[in-house]
Design a protein around this motif. Structure first.
Motif, PDB file in Angstrom:
ATOM      1  N   ALA A  77       0.730  -1.083  -0.020  1.00  0.00           N
ATOM      2  CA  ALA A  77       0.025   0.160  -0.038  1.00  0.00           C
ATOM      3  C   ALA A  77       0.672   1.538   0.007  1.00  0.00           C
ATOM      4  O   ALA A  77       0.437   2.266  -0.658  1.00  0.00           O
ATOM      5  N   SER A  78       1.904   1.253   0.815  1.00  0.00           N
ATOM      6  CA  SER A  78       2.773   2.383   0.728  1.00  0.00           C
ATOM      7  C   SER A  78       3.378   3.035  -0.547  1.00  0.00           C
ATOM      8  O   SER A  78       3.743   3.907  -0.691  1.00  0.00           O
ATOM      9  N   GLU A  79       3.650   1.930  -1.361  1.00  0.00           N
ATOM     10  CA  GLU A  79       4.309   2.033  -2.972  1.00  0.00           C
ATOM     11  C   GLU A  79       3.212   2.750  -3.616  1.00  0.00           C
ATOM     12  O   GLU A  79       3.516   3.427  -4.616  1.00  0.00           O
ATOM     13  N   LEU A  80       1.746   2.779  -3.372  1.00  0.00           N
ATOM     14  CA  LEU A  80       0.829   3.297  -4.277  1.00  0.00           C
ATOM     15  C   LEU A  80       0.395   4.808  -3.500  1.00  0.00           C
ATOM     16  O   LEU A  80      -0.465   5.364  -4.177  1.00  0.00           O
ATOM     17  N   GLU A  81       0.864   4.983  -2.252  1.00  0.00           N
ATOM     18  CA  GLU A  81       0.437   6.206  -1.549  1.00  0.00           C
ATOM     19  C   GLU A  81       1.407   7.097  -1.850  1.00  0.00           C
ATOM     20  O   GLU A  81       1.310   8.648  -1.954  1.00  0.00           O
TER      21      GLU A  81
ATOM     22  N   THR B 117      10.549   2.084  -2.810  1.00  0.00           N
ATOM     23  CA  THR B 117      11.703   1.371  -2.287  1.00  0.00           C
ATOM     24  C   THR B 117      12.084   0.091  -3.003  1.00  0.00           C
ATOM     25  O   THR B 117      11.258  -0.436  -4.050  1.00  0.00           O
ATOM     26  N   ARG B 118      13.129  -0.450  -2.543  1.00  0.00           N
ATOM     27  CA  ARG B 118      13.812  -1.461  -3.592  1.00  0.00           C
ATOM     28  C   ARG B 118      12.707  -2.676  -3.119  1.00  0.00           C
ATOM     29  O   ARG B 118      12.409  -3.598  -3.959  1.00  0.00           O
ATOM     30  N   ALA B 119      12.427  -3.048  -1.942  1.00  0.00           N
ATOM     31  CA  ALA B 119      11.745  -4.130  -1.526  1.00  0.00           C
ATOM     32  C   ALA B 119      10.265  -4.021  -2.159  1.00  0.00           C
ATOM     33  O   ALA B 119       9.844  -5.130  -2.445  1.00  0.00           O
ATOM     34  N   GLY B 120       9.702  -2.770  -2.081  1.00  0.00           N
ATOM     35  CA  GLY B 120       8.639  -2.726  -2.771  1.00  0.00           C
ATOM     36  C   GLY B 120       8.414  -3.019  -3.986  1.00  0.00           C
ATOM     37  O   GLY B 120       7.296  -3.776  -4.731  1.00  0.00           O
ATOM     38  N   PHE B 121       9.389  -2.494  -4.724  1.00  0.00           N
ATOM     39  CA  PHE B 121       9.615  -2.884  -6.347  1.00  0.00           C
ATOM     40  C   PHE B 121       9.859  -4.260  -6.446  1.00  0.00           C
ATOM     41  O   PHE B 121       8.809  -4.792  -7.397  1.00  0.00           O
TER      42      PHE B 121
ATOM     43  N   ASN C 216       1.612   4.101  -9.804  1.00  0.00           N
ATOM     44  CA  ASN C 216       3.441   4.140  -9.280  1.00  0.00           C
ATOM     45  C   ASN C 216       3.946   2.469  -9.832  1.00  0.00           C
ATOM     46  O   ASN C 216       3.827   2.156 -11.257  1.00  0.00           O
ATOM     47  N   VAL C 217       4.384   1.839  -9.039  1.00  0.00           N
ATOM     48  CA  VAL C 217       5.257   0.582  -9.284  1.00  0.00           C
ATOM     49  C   VAL C 217       4.335  -0.344  -9.968  1.00  0.00           C
ATOM     50  O   VAL C 217       4.897  -1.398 -10.738  1.00  0.00           O
ATOM     51  N   MET C 218       3.224  -0.342  -9.588  1.00  0.00           N
ATOM     52  CA  MET C 218       2.070  -1.338 -10.183  1.00  0.00           C
ATOM     53  C   MET C 218       2.009  -1.156 -11.686  1.00  0.00           C
ATOM     54  O   MET C 218       2.099  -2.126 -12.404  1.00  0.00           O
ATOM     55  N   ALA C 219       2.379   0.222 -12.246  1.00  0.00           N
ATOM     56  CA  ALA C 219       2.349   0.397 -13.546  1.00  0.00           C
ATOM     57  C   ALA C 219       3.654  -0.255 -14.251  1.00  0.00           C
ATOM     58  O   ALA C 219       3.541  -0.713 -15.550  1.00  0.00           O
ATOM     59  N   VAL C 220       4.789  -0.109 -13.523  1.00  0.00           N
ATOM     60  CA  VAL C 220       5.830  -0.846 -14.177  1.00  0.00           C
ATOM     61  C   VAL C 220       5.719  -2.310 -14.132  1.00  0.00           C
ATOM     62  O   VAL C 220       6.221  -3.178 -14.982  1.00  0.00           O
ATOM     63  N   ALA C 221       5.027  -2.706 -13.049  1.00  0.00           N
ATOM     64  CA  ALA C 221       4.874  -4.278 -13.178  1.00  0.00           C
ATOM     65  C   ALA C 221       3.960  -4.906 -14.162  1.00  0.00           C
ATOM     66  O   ALA C 221       4.333  -5.739 -14.794  1.00  0.00           O
ATOM     67  N   LYS C 222       2.999  -3.959 -14.448  1.00  0.00           N
ATOM     68  CA  LYS C 222       2.227  -4.173 -15.506  1.00  0.00           C
ATOM     69  C   LYS C 222       2.864  -4.006 -17.084  1.00  0.00           C
ATOM     70  O   LYS C 222       2.727  -4.972 -17.915  1.00  0.00           O
ATOM     71  N   ALA C 223       3.856  -3.088 -17.186  1.00  0.00           N
ATOM     72  CA  ALA C 223       4.581  -2.989 -18.345  1.00  0.00           C
ATOM     73  C   ALA C 223       5.449  -4.203 -18.418  1.00  0.00           C
ATOM     74  O   ALA C 223       5.597  -4.968 -19.305  1.00  0.00           O
ATOM     75  N   ALA C 224       6.102  -4.823 -17.230  1.00  0.00           N
ATOM     76  CA  ALA C 224       6.771  -5.947 -17.490  1.00  0.00           C
ATOM     77  C   ALA C 224       6.011  -7.385 -17.830  1.00  0.00           C
ATOM     78  O   ALA C 224       6.428  -8.099 -18.492  1.00  0.00           O
ATOM     79  N   LEU C 225       4.794  -7.353 -17.287  1.00  0.00           N
ATOM     80  CA  LEU C 225       3.956  -8.415 -17.601  1.00  0.00           C
ATOM     81  C   LEU C 225       3.565  -8.138 -19.372  1.00  0.00           C
ATOM     82  O   LEU C 225       3.513  -9.343 -19.796  1.00  0.00           O
TER      83      LEU C 225
ATOM     84  N   ASN D 102     -14.403  -1.987 -10.333  1.00  0.00           N
ATOM     85  CA  ASN D 102     -14.396  -1.890  -8.784  1.00  0.00           C
ATOM     86  C   ASN D 102     -14.085  -3.208  -8.062  1.00  0.00           C
ATOM     87  O   ASN D 102     -14.956  -3.918  -7.516  1.00  0.00           O
ATOM     88  N   THR D 103     -12.842  -3.399  -8.202  1.00  0.00           N
ATOM     89  CA  THR D 103     -12.214  -4.716  -7.516  1.00  0.00           C
ATOM     90  C   THR D 103     -11.444  -4.330  -6.299  1.00  0.00           C
ATOM     91  O   THR D 103     -11.313  -3.288  -5.993  1.00  0.00           O
ATOM     92  N   LEU D 104     -11.225  -5.393  -5.516  1.00  0.00           N
ATOM     93  CA  LEU D 104     -10.665  -5.347  -4.180  1.00  0.00           C
ATOM     94  C   LEU D 104      -9.359  -4.564  -4.384  1.00  0.00           C
ATOM     95  O   LEU D 104      -8.744  -3.670  -3.621  1.00  0.00           O
ATOM     96  N   ALA D 105      -8.553  -4.949  -5.371  1.00  0.00           N
ATOM     97  CA  ALA D 105      -7.106  -4.386  -5.696  1.00  0.00           C
ATOM     98  C   ALA D 105      -7.381  -2.564  -6.271  1.00  0.00           C
ATOM     99  O   ALA D 105      -6.488  -2.045  -5.335  1.00  0.00           O
ATOM    100  N   ALA D 106      -8.387  -2.414  -6.819  1.00  0.00           N
ATOM    101  CA  ALA D 106      -8.591  -1.109  -7.341  1.00  0.00           C
ATOM    102  C   ALA D 106      -8.742  -0.238  -6.096  1.00  0.00           C
ATOM    103  O   ALA D 106      -8.503   1.068  -6.149  1.00  0.00           O
ATOM    104  N   ARG D 107      -9.640  -0.762  -5.132  1.00  0.00           N
ATOM    105  CA  ARG D 107      -9.912  -0.039  -3.990  1.00  0.00           C
ATOM    106  C   ARG D 107      -8.797   0.573  -3.340  1.00  0.00           C
ATOM    107  O   ARG D 107      -8.882   1.517  -2.612  1.00  0.00           O
ATOM    108  N   GLY D 108      -7.769   0.001  -3.255  1.00  0.00           N
ATOM    109  CA  GLY D 108      -6.395   0.336  -2.856  1.00  0.00           C
ATOM    110  C   GLY D 108      -5.563   1.603  -3.696  1.00  0.00           C
ATOM    111  O   GLY D 108      -4.696   1.998  -2.943  1.00  0.00           O
ATOM    112  N   ILE D 109      -6.049   2.146  -4.398  1.00  0.00           N
ATOM    113  CA  ILE D 109      -5.353   3.179  -5.366  1.00  0.00           C
ATOM    114  C   ILE D 109      -6.160   4.549  -4.738  1.00  0.00           C
ATOM    115  O   ILE D 109      -7.383   4.535  -5.303  1.00  0.00           O
TER     116      ILE D 109
END
Length: 257
Positions: free
Chosen positions: A97-101, A108-112, A158-167, A194-201
């Motif tokens: 969550a912190s990586e999206l906030e 962070t390296r760990a979050g990435f 944020n970093v989720m966008a990078v992950a989707k590009a990698a996907l 409106n999914t559980l994941a989207a609500r965290g953004i």
């Protein structure tokens, strides 16, 4: 005859009734597919309740961060499906969550590592184990879920966008390497749901409202529309399609703003 009569599908990433994975499961089952779901321990109750709504569906525990759990899930799948598999659905994504906030520059390296491992590398890990079972069937279809933020800046993604590009890049490389075995690999880029994941953004509701105003169809999509697109990609109707990112977003992606 149903589009997927006799086909065997393994779905990763169902969390609850709002999950895109669940919508896909319903569409696949409606056309005759036999299903298996995996779940994280904290989601066991919800996933098993959903599985019970589709007769014959089996469930296994699996956290895609751990190779031994992936191996065990595929071993159980092979036992249930007699070593054969036609369809693999990857509906898995996570970032702390912190990586999206926080601002992206503070990633962070760990979050990435966590976001890329769970959201992107897991596709490779699952495909590697699914491939031999699909070859036993003369081919198969692998489908994952992505989002437009892989190409355009969506604040707080944020970093989720990078992950989707990698996907998405992984989708193309897997499609290339597995194509000789008649295994097709595609991704669906869904509009905001409106999914559980989207609500965290942060700001998700505002963006969803804006998307409905800007998209050519002047509305947001529904989970079932993504489910039916996955059904198409997993059927012989899409036998000539691989390595693609197919948008299901009411046309939002073609607009300039």
């Amino acid at each position: 005859m149903s589009l997927l009569e006799g086909k065997k599908a393994l779905i990763f990433g169902i969390a609850n009734h709002r999950s895109i994975g669940w919508a896909i499961a319903q569409s696949l089952a409606s056309q005759g597919a036999q299903l298996a779901f995996t779940y994280q321990d904290r989601m066991e109750k919800y996933v098993k309740e959903l599985a019970a709504k589709i007769p014959g569906t089996v469930t296994f525990p699996c956290d895609v961060q751990y190779d031994d759990q992936i191996d065990e899930a595929f071993a159980k799948t092979a036992e249930v499906f007699n070593g054969e598999l036609d369809i693999l659905v990857h509906s898995v994504a996570f970032a702390p969550a912190s990586e999206l906030e926080n601002p992206f520059v503070q990633t962070t390296r760990a979050g990435f590592h966590t976001a890329l491992d769970i959201s992107a590398y897991s596709l490779i890990a699952l495909a590697r184990r699914a491939a031999p079972m699909m070859q036993a069937r003369g081919g198969g279809s692998i489908v994952s879920l992505t989002y437009l933020a892989s190409e355009r800046v969506m604040p707080k993604y944020n970093v989720m966008a990078v992950a989707k590009a990698a996907l998405e890049c992984s989708t193309r490389y897997l499609a290339y390497e597995l194509g000789e075995h008649n295994i097709r690999v595609n991704a669906i880029s869904a509009g905001p749901l409106n999914t559980l994941a989207a609500r965290g953004i942060s700001g998700f509701t505002g963006f969803r409202n804006q998307a409905a105003q800007v998209a050519p169809l002047r509305r947001n999509i529904e989970q079932s529309e993504v489910g039916d697109t996955a059904l198409f990609l997993c059927s012989d109707l899409a036998r000539g399609i691989t390595g693609e990112v197919l948008f299901v977003d009411a046309g939002y992606n073609i607009m300039g703003a």
